[in-house]
Design a protein around this motif. Structure first.
Motif, PDB file in Angstrom:
ATOM      1  N   ARG A  10      41.287  38.562  30.181  1.00 28.53           N
ATOM      2  CA  ARG A  10      41.115  39.597  31.192  1.00 28.53           C
ATOM      3  C   ARG A  10      42.024  39.352  32.381  1.00 28.53           C
ATOM      4  O   ARG A  10      41.943  38.341  33.046  1.00 28.53           O
ATOM      5  CB  ARG A  10      39.634  39.550  31.595  1.00 28.53           C
ATOM      6  N   ARG A  11      42.927  40.308  32.639  1.00 28.73           N
ATOM      7  CA  ARG A  11      43.635  40.329  33.918  1.00 28.73           C
ATOM      8  C   ARG A  11      42.674  40.974  34.907  1.00 28.73           C
ATOM      9  O   ARG A  11      41.774  41.700  34.499  1.00 28.73           O
ATOM     10  CB  ARG A  11      44.858  41.244  33.817  1.00 28.73           C
ATOM     11  N   PRO A  12      42.884  40.783  36.223  1.00 33.11           N
ATOM     12  CA  PRO A  12      42.001  41.503  37.137  1.00 33.11           C
ATOM     13  C   PRO A  12      42.100  43.006  36.871  1.00 33.11           C
ATOM     14  O   PRO A  12      43.166  43.510  36.533  1.00 33.11           O
ATOM     15  CB  PRO A  12      42.536  41.143  38.518  1.00 33.11           C
ATOM     16  N   ARG A  13      40.973  43.682  37.014  1.00 36.10           N
ATOM     17  CA  ARG A  13      40.961  45.108  36.680  1.00 36.10           C
ATOM     18  C   ARG A  13      40.864  45.947  37.948  1.00 36.10           C
ATOM     19  O   ARG A  13      40.159  45.574  38.884  1.00 36.10           O
ATOM     20  CB  ARG A  13      39.772  45.394  35.773  1.00 36.10           C
ATOM     21  N   VAL A  14      41.555  47.068  37.954  1.00 33.68           N
ATOM     22  CA  VAL A  14      41.399  48.013  39.057  1.00 33.68           C
ATOM     23  C   VAL A  14      40.879  49.347  38.528  1.00 33.68           C
ATOM     24  O   VAL A  14      41.152  49.726  37.394  1.00 33.68           O
ATOM     25  CB  VAL A  14      42.710  48.294  39.841  1.00 33.68           C
ATOM     26  N   PHE A  15      40.110  49.997  39.377  1.00 36.26           N
ATOM     27  CA  PHE A  15      39.694  51.375  39.114  1.00 36.26           C
ATOM     28  C   PHE A  15      40.063  52.201  40.328  1.00 36.26           C
ATOM     29  O   PHE A  15      39.889  51.764  41.468  1.00 36.26           O
ATOM     30  CB  PHE A  15      38.176  51.464  38.911  1.00 36.26           C
ATOM     31  N   SER A  16      40.595  53.391  40.105  1.00 37.11           N
ATOM     32  CA  SER A  16      40.749  54.320  41.217  1.00 37.11           C
ATOM     33  C   SER A  16      40.699  55.757  40.717  1.00 37.11           C
ATOM     34  O   SER A  16      40.900  56.021  39.526  1.00 37.11           O
ATOM     35  CB  SER A  16      42.035  54.051  41.989  1.00 37.11           C
ATOM     36  N   GLY A  17      40.422  56.658  41.654  1.00 32.43           N
ATOM     37  CA  GLY A  17      40.293  58.063  41.277  1.00 32.43           C
ATOM     38  C   GLY A  17      40.801  58.989  42.362  1.00 32.43           C
ATOM     39  O   GLY A  17      40.917  58.597  43.524  1.00 32.43           O
ATOM     40  N   ILE A  18      41.127  60.192  41.938  1.00 34.09           N
ATOM     41  CA  ILE A  18      41.525  61.249  42.880  1.00 34.09           C
ATOM     42  C   ILE A  18      40.780  62.520  42.480  1.00 34.09           C
ATOM     43  O   ILE A  18      40.588  62.791  41.290  1.00 34.09           O
ATOM     44  CB  ILE A  18      43.049  61.505  42.842  1.00 34.09           C
ATOM     45  N   GLN A  19      40.380  63.298  43.467  1.00 32.00           N
ATOM     46  CA  GLN A  19      39.694  64.561  43.183  1.00 32.00           C
ATOM     47  C   GLN A  19      40.694  65.648  42.807  1.00 32.00           C
ATOM     48  O   GLN A  19      41.689  65.817  43.519  1.00 32.00           O
ATOM     49  CB  GLN A  19      38.999  65.072  44.433  1.00 32.00           C
ATOM     50  N   PRO A  20      40.389  66.393  41.745  1.00 30.13           N
ATOM     51  CA  PRO A  20      41.259  67.524  41.405  1.00 30.13           C
ATOM     52  C   PRO A  20      40.843  68.753  42.203  1.00 30.13           C
ATOM     53  O   PRO A  20      40.406  69.747  41.639  1.00 30.13           O
ATOM     54  CB  PRO A  20      41.006  67.712  39.907  1.00 30.13           C
ATOM     55  N   SER A  21      40.977  68.671  43.515  1.00 29.62           N
ATOM     56  CA  SER A  21      40.398  69.765  44.303  1.00 29.62           C
ATOM     57  C   SER A  21      41.440  70.573  45.056  1.00 29.62           C
ATOM     58  O   SER A  21      41.125  71.171  46.068  1.00 29.62           O
ATOM     59  CB  SER A  21      39.355  69.213  45.274  1.00 29.62           C
ATOM     60  N   GLY A  22      42.673  70.566  44.578  1.00 23.58           N
ATOM     61  CA  GLY A  22      43.646  71.437  45.246  1.00 23.58           C
ATOM     62  C   GLY A  22      45.025  70.834  45.167  1.00 23.58           C
ATOM     63  O   GLY A  22      45.287  69.955  44.355  1.00 23.58           O
ATOM     64  N   THR A  23      45.856  71.301  46.052  1.00 25.30           N
ATOM     65  CA  THR A  23      47.255  70.902  46.016  1.00 25.30           C
ATOM     66  C   THR A  23      47.406  69.402  46.268  1.00 25.30           C
ATOM     67  O   THR A  23      46.847  68.876  47.228  1.00 25.30           O
ATOM     68  CB  THR A  23      47.997  71.641  47.147  1.00 25.30           C
ATOM     69  N   LEU A  24      48.168  68.748  45.428  1.00 23.27           N
ATOM     70  CA  LEU A  24      48.414  67.310  45.634  1.00 23.27           C
ATOM     71  C   LEU A  24      49.543  67.138  46.624  1.00 23.27           C
ATOM     72  O   LEU A  24      50.540  67.860  46.584  1.00 23.27           O
ATOM     73  CB  LEU A  24      48.785  66.684  44.292  1.00 23.27           C
ATOM     74  N   HIS A  25      49.389  66.189  47.505  1.00 30.53           N
ATOM     75  CA  HIS A  25      50.357  66.056  48.595  1.00 30.53           C
ATOM     76  C   HIS A  25      50.879  64.634  48.677  1.00 30.53           C
ATOM     77  O   HIS A  25      50.424  63.736  47.952  1.00 30.53           O
ATOM     78  CB  HIS A  25      49.723  66.518  49.902  1.00 30.53           C
TER      79      HIS A  25
END
Ligand code: TYM
Length: 340
Positions: A10-25
């Motif tokens: 196991r390498r260190p694990r990351v989790f991340s997320g972005i909301q699909p709620s409109g224009t990405l900037h």
């Protein structure tokens, strides 16, 4: 064997997320996705389009669907590699909602009320008509992170408080029921962690901000980028340098540095004796050059939807396998009878 299989070292694990709620900037790109890409070299990565978070604010059905696929396309076009990383849509893995319920039972109303994003989003609204989902939103975010036993969570500055709540909930659960969760660290990179509005450097760049000229969208055409940067507010004086008395220039310099990789001091030296106009016109080209390959790849992905759908199918399967193991342990710790 895939590097993300549970049995591999196991390498260190990351989790991340972005909301699909409109224009990405540019804030989403610099605050999140650009770092996500780099982290694939050192971490096992799990990246998610968090559609259940997006519906805490009313969405138009067709737009939500399109925004979700557009967001995944941005991940892929920016260099998130689905062979190495898990890429999936939150609602495809029901374990997120299930774990959220269990975490709800150990979360205090008081701590959710203190979340600054909740306070901002509900400023002026009557308590009677605020949706419970908006209030509870950080608990779903905690479930996202804890299900994957993530060691770290790369986010922009505005999400730090939510990651801190996640840490508190993980510790509280582990202490009360026995260890089931890894307590994650936020990772907030200096450059790009807080990209500000082009209209008002006191506000963060945001898709929900009123005016289109306040943000650079990832899909903005070169001429639109040039126009928005030309019109971006500047500070009094004419010197190209950052500092507390120059919030607008500080923001523009940060964007320049984050996209070009140059140090702020070098950029300041390069424009010493020149005015804002020269700096702005070069900054516009730095942005145009950074976005061009991403936009081109997004267009390719849009032309063949089956590729993205295939990535999401595999991503959901791989995510589910990890999530179910965590959930089984949590259920056991709480005392829920296993399904016979
Ligand atoms: P969201 O969708 O608002 O933003 C996605 C990511 O972009 C960063 N960001 C910015 N960074 C710098 N400058 C800005 N102006 C800017 N605007 C946005 C955010 O910090 C974030 O990293 N609750 C989260 C989504 C989420 C999540 C998670 C994140 C749900 N579950 C689990 C990490 C782990 C949100 O609303 O981000």
């Amino acid at each position: 064997m895939s590097p993300l299989d549970e049995t591999s070292a196991r390498r260190p694990r990351v989790f991340s997320g972005i909301q699909p709620s409109g224009t990405l900037h540019l804030g989403n790109y610099l605050g999140a996705v650009k770092n996500w890409v780099a982290m694939q070299e050192t971490h096992e990565c799990v990246y998610c389009a968090v559609d259940l978070h997006a519906i805490t604010v009313r969405q138009v059905r067709a737009e939500l669907r399109r925004n979700t696929i557009d967001l995944v396309n941005l991940f892929l076009a920016s260099g998130v590699d689905p062979e190495r990383s898990i890429v999936f849509v939150q609602s495809h893995v029901p374990a997120h909602s299930e774990l959220m319920w269990i975490l709800n039972t150990i979360t205090y109303m008081g701590e959710l009320r203190r979340m600054t994003q909740f306070k901002d989003k509900t400023a002026g609204a009557e308590g009677e008509s605020i949706a419970v989902g908006l209030f509870d939103y950080p608990v779903l975010m905690a479930a996202d992170i804890l299900l994957y036993r993530a060691d770290a969570v790369p986010v922009g500055e505005d999400q730090k408080q939510h990651v801190e709540l996640t840490r508190d909930l993980a510790e509280r659960f582990n202490n009360a029921f026995g260890k089931a969760f890894v307590v994650p660290e936020p990772i907030i990179k200096e450059g790009g962690a807080r990209v500000m509005s082009l209209d008002d450097p006191a506000k963060k760049m945001s898709k929900s901000a009123g005016s289109e000229s306040s943000y650079i969208a990832v899909m903005d055409a070169p001429d639109v980028v040039r126009r928005k940067i030309r019109r971006a507010v500047t500070d009094s004086g004419s010197e190209v340098r950052g500092g507390p008395d120059k919030p607008s220039l500080t923001n523009l310099l940060d964007i320049y540095a984050a996209l070009s990789g140059d140090a702020i001091a070098d950029i300041e030296a390069r424009y010493s004796g020149k005015g804002y106009a020269d700096f702005k016109s070069d900054l516009a080209e730095v942005i145009v050059d950074a976005l061009a390959p991403i936009q081109a790849r997004i267009r390719e992905l849009e032309a063949d939807k089956s590729y993205t759908l295939g990535v999401l199918k595999t991503g959901a399967e791989r995510a589910e396998a990890i999530a179910q193991r965590t959930l089984a342990k949590v259920r056991e710790r709480v005392g829920l009878v296993p399904r016979p």
